[in-house]
Design a protein around this motif. Structure first.
Motif, PDB file in Angstrom:
ATOM      1  N   LYS A  20      45.041  31.100  38.455  1.00 11.89           N
ATOM      2  CA  LYS A  20      43.839  31.709  39.044  1.00 11.89           C
ATOM      3  C   LYS A  20      43.818  31.521  40.555  1.00 11.89           C
ATOM      4  O   LYS A  20      43.613  32.482  41.317  1.00 11.89           O
ATOM      5  CB  LYS A  20      42.593  31.082  38.410  1.00 11.89           C
ATOM      6  N   ASP A  21      44.048  30.301  40.991  1.00 10.20           N
ATOM      7  CA  ASP A  21      44.019  30.015  42.421  1.00 10.20           C
ATOM      8  C   ASP A  21      45.094  30.818  43.156  1.00 10.20           C
ATOM      9  O   ASP A  21      44.833  31.413  44.214  1.00 10.20           O
ATOM     10  CB  ASP A  21      44.228  28.515  42.652  1.00 10.20           C
ATOM     11  N   GLU A  56      44.299  34.926  42.770  1.00  2.44           N
ATOM     12  CA  GLU A  56      43.075  35.394  43.422  1.00  2.44           C
ATOM     13  C   GLU A  56      43.167  35.289  44.938  1.00  2.44           C
ATOM     14  O   GLU A  56      42.737  36.197  45.660  1.00  2.44           O
ATOM     15  CB  GLU A  56      41.872  34.602  42.915  1.00  2.44           C
ATOM     16  N   ARG A  57      43.749  34.214  45.433  1.00  2.00           N
ATOM     17  CA  ARG A  57      43.819  34.047  46.885  1.00  2.00           C
ATOM     18  C   ARG A  57      44.810  35.018  47.528  1.00  2.00           C
ATOM     19  O   ARG A  57      44.557  35.564  48.599  1.00  2.00           O
ATOM     20  CB  ARG A  57      44.188  32.604  47.231  1.00  2.00           C
ATOM     21  N   GLU A  58      45.915  35.233  46.867  1.00  2.00           N
ATOM     22  CA  GLU A  58      46.955  36.075  47.472  1.00  2.00           C
ATOM     23  C   GLU A  58      46.707  37.571  47.280  1.00  2.00           C
ATOM     24  O   GLU A  58      47.184  38.382  48.080  1.00  2.00           O
ATOM     25  CB  GLU A  58      48.323  35.697  46.904  1.00  2.00           C
ATOM     26  N   TYR A  65      41.263  38.658  45.391  1.00  3.17           N
ATOM     27  CA  TYR A  65      40.190  38.590  44.406  1.00  3.17           C
ATOM     28  C   TYR A  65      39.365  37.306  44.503  1.00  3.17           C
ATOM     29  O   TYR A  65      38.403  37.127  43.751  1.00  3.17           O
ATOM     30  CB  TYR A  65      40.761  38.698  42.988  1.00  3.17           C
ATOM     31  N   ALA A  66      39.717  36.403  45.398  1.00  2.00           N
ATOM     32  CA  ALA A  66      39.005  35.128  45.514  1.00  2.00           C
ATOM     33  C   ALA A  66      37.630  35.335  46.132  1.00  2.00           C
ATOM     34  O   ALA A  66      37.427  36.224  46.969  1.00  2.00           O
ATOM     35  CB  ALA A  66      39.810  34.143  46.360  1.00  2.00           C
ATOM     36  N   GLN A  67      36.697  34.499  45.705  1.00  2.00           N
ATOM     37  CA  GLN A  67      35.357  34.523  46.281  1.00  2.00           C
ATOM     38  C   GLN A  67      35.400  33.987  47.712  1.00  2.00           C
ATOM     39  O   GLN A  67      36.147  33.045  48.012  1.00  2.00           O
ATOM     40  CB  GLN A  67      34.408  33.646  45.457  1.00  2.00           C
ATOM     41  N   ASP A 127      34.593  31.694  50.812  1.00  2.00           N
ATOM     42  CA  ASP A 127      34.270  30.267  50.796  1.00  2.00           C
ATOM     43  C   ASP A 127      32.947  30.000  51.508  1.00  2.00           C
ATOM     44  O   ASP A 127      32.883  29.266  52.503  1.00  2.00           O
ATOM     45  CB  ASP A 127      35.399  29.466  51.452  1.00  2.00           C
ATOM     46  N   ARG A 158      31.991  26.298  50.988  1.00  2.00           N
ATOM     47  CA  ARG A 158      33.033  25.465  51.567  1.00  2.00           C
ATOM     48  C   ARG A 158      32.912  25.433  53.084  1.00  2.00           C
ATOM     49  O   ARG A 158      33.115  24.388  53.718  1.00  2.00           O
ATOM     50  CB  ARG A 158      34.401  25.994  51.138  1.00  2.00           C
ATOM     51  N   THR A 164      36.472  41.865  50.623  1.00  2.00           N
ATOM     52  CA  THR A 164      37.769  41.462  50.092  1.00  2.00           C
ATOM     53  C   THR A 164      38.569  42.601  49.475  1.00  2.00           C
ATOM     54  O   THR A 164      39.788  42.532  49.417  1.00  2.00           O
ATOM     55  CB  THR A 164      37.593  40.364  49.016  1.00  2.00           C
ATOM     56  N   ARG A 181      43.137  44.103  48.951  1.00  2.00           N
ATOM     57  CA  ARG A 181      43.783  44.125  47.650  1.00  2.00           C
ATOM     58  C   ARG A 181      44.902  45.164  47.599  1.00  2.00           C
ATOM     59  O   ARG A 181      44.669  46.354  47.868  1.00  2.00           O
ATOM     60  CB  ARG A 181      42.768  44.425  46.556  1.00  2.00           C
TER      61      ARG A 181
END
Length: 554
Positions: free
Chosen positions: A145-146, A149-151, A154-156, A158, A161, A197, A201
């Protein structure tokens, strides 16, 4: 102008307060005057006549409880003076049922932009699915997932963070006083994932990669392991899924063969890309590397699917409620019922689930089943489920949560009678058990728990491509592959939790809109969501997934 009160059914002996009514206030309604000896808060009910111990309390035209204490005219019903009761039910007591469909001429020919699949079904989204057959693989699923999604964009964002990073920087530079003065977010902090984002994609037609985790697959009963495989099979054949990556340890009860057998039961000509990787065949690095390679190649195939115009009769709409309040059964749930009747009249499919929240209205639903066989199946599933709940000391009558009770749902029968309004008045064409998928059109009953996530998980397995989720208290529930639209019963909630609520049925309570008008507006919004407009749950990546564990752990 907001009316003070409402009687839901002419046969009721309770009246619903639409706003707080003070002690001593006189309420004039339908030619009668009621002097309220106690405060009746909005969403709660007061009785229209003196009731003795054991007298019936009627709402929605059905028995919803009996007085456990004397109740004077104008007094509110509470957990102190009202106990759950409901009418007995039986297939043998079925009565003839007729239905007059609503006028749907304005909706004839309407379309949404969906994804056609080779089996003839139509999806509202195009997702790749990554699942573990056993909890041992959860860590590996989350690692994938990490990475993906990051590459792949699709990642949320931050959002939180960044806030922690800011606080750390201030702390390291001795600026504690600055940290203490910083105000928390004052407004909506919803990540704008659909705007910021998606441009990054590479796979423009893949709406997301969804990574499921769970705590099953081994150590429980074989029934639970088989049910888990059946659930995953239903997700694999779901029209919102373009392909599947499966991680297996190799020795678990939820075997690969069971999964594939269940897939082919549901789709004999299954042709979606499906890749299974077993960790006990080598090192973790070997398995993960191969899983990444095959999944990436699968995403290239999934990206070839494109949205096209399809009739709204291809929608499969799930009907759900959670965090319910005393307005649920008079605003949002009847609005969903109207939407359901419209879609059924057009030739579409809707799904009504949550069997514990149909307790008390079983006979009406039995009457609405189109055949004796369907009715008998519903009765069998209800009695089996309620019997198992009774056996562990958790009867359906205990269903209302503290939040439900606080906001006016005093007994399970009151809650159920209002919950059933989501199913409108159309005949019931089919009844399915958990993880079963029916090929029938029309309104269907689906056996699931009332638990929000277990119900949406099961409703998606039954084929829902959009889920309407009514709430009076507010809940952020979503699903990994099926968009969940949150529908507020009141405008106060819609404004307070604007980052969660997608649609407001409050105007029905205030009298600004009729149920029909509100339902028409909701159906327009459903078409937009089915065509790609993200719900708040999707923006927040609220990918809730809880399999219904029906056995016991060993």
């Amino acid at each position: 102008m907001l009316h003070k009160v409402l009687k839901v059914n002419s046969n009721d002996n309770v009246i619903v307060a639409l706003r707080d009514l003070a002690a001593g206030e006189v309420v004039d309604f339908e030619g009668e005057s009621y002097v309220l000896p106690y405060t009746v808060y909005a969403k709660h009910k007061f009785v229209t006549q003196d009731l003795a111990i054991g007298d019936a309390v009627m709402m929605y035209g059905v028995l919803v409880g009996r007085a456990s204490q004397p109740i004077k005219r104008g007094e509110p019903v509470t957990t102190y003076n009202l106990k759950h009761d409901s009418e007995p039910y039986s297939t043998a007591k079925r009565q003839p049922y007729s239905w007059t469909p609503p006028d749907v001429s304005k909706w004839v020919g309407r379309t949404f932009k969906g994804y056609r699949r080779s089996d003839g079904k139509v999806g509202t989204y195009n997702y790749w699915l990554v699942i573990p057959l056993v909890f041992c693989e959860n860590r590996n699923v989350l690692t994938l997932k990490d990475a993906f999604e990051r590459e792949l964009g699709y990642a949320q964002p931050d959002l939180y963070r960044d806030q922690v990073r800011e606080f750390l920087h201030l702390y390291q530079h001795g600026q504690m006083d600055v940290i203490k003065k910083i105000e928390p977010f004052a407004g909506v902090a919803t990540p704008k994932a659909d705007a910021s984002t998606t441009t990054k994609r590479p796979f423009k037609n893949v709406d997301g990669i969804k990574f499921l985790t769970h705590e099953g697959g081994c150590g429980g009963t074989r029934q639970d392991a088989h049910t888990l495989c059946s659930l995953f099979a239903s997700y694999a054949v779901h029209p919102n899924v373009a392909g599947i990556t499966v991680l297996s340890l190799g020795c678990q009860n939820s075997e690969e063969k069971i999964l594939m057998d269940e897939i082919h039961k549901r789709s004999p000509h299954f042709d979606k890309p499906l890749y299974i990787f077993e960790q006990q065949q080598g090192t973790e690095a070997q398995m993960m590397s191969m899983a990444i390679k095959q999944t990436f190649l699968g995403l290239i195939k999934a990206d070839q699917h494109e949205r096209e115009d399809v009739p709204i009769t291809e929608l499969v709409v799930g009907l759900k409620c959670g965090g319910s309040d005393g307005f649920s059964g008079i605003s949002a749930n009847p609005v969903l019922g109207q939407v359901s009747d419209i879609l059924v009249a057009l030739g579409g499919k809707t799904l009504l689930a949550e069997f514990p929240e149909l307790h008390g209205v079983e006979q009406e639903l039995l009457n609405r089943c189109v055949t004796e066989e369907k009715a008998a199946k519903f009765e069998r599933l209800m009695r089996d489920y309620s019997g198992k709940a009774d056996a562990v000391g958790s009867a359906f009558a205990f269903n209302p949560s503290p939040g439900n009770i606080k906001d006016g749902l005093i007994t399970d029968a009151i809650k159920s009678a209002g919950a059933a309004k989501k199913g409108g008045s159309a005949p019931i064409q089919d009844v399915t058990n958990y993880t079963e998928i029916s090929s029938e059109k029309g309104l269907q009953l689906v056996c699931t728990p009332g638990n929000d996530v277990e119900a949406t998980t099961g409703k998606t397995a039954a084929g829902a491509t959009v889920i309407l989720f009514t709430t009076g208290l507010g809940t952020p529930t979503g699903n990994p592959i099926c968009p969940v639209m949150k529908v507020a019963t009141n405008s106060t909630l819609a404004q307070k939790m604007s980052d969660v609520i997608d649609f407001d049925c409050g105007p029905v309570v205030t009298g600004e809109q009729t149920i029909q008008q509100n339902a028409d507006a909701l159906l327009e919004e459903i078409i937009q969501v089915a065509s790609g407009k993200l719900t708040h749950a999707q923006r927040l990546a609220q990918d809730d997934f809880i399999p219904w564990k029906r056995g016991v752990s060993l």
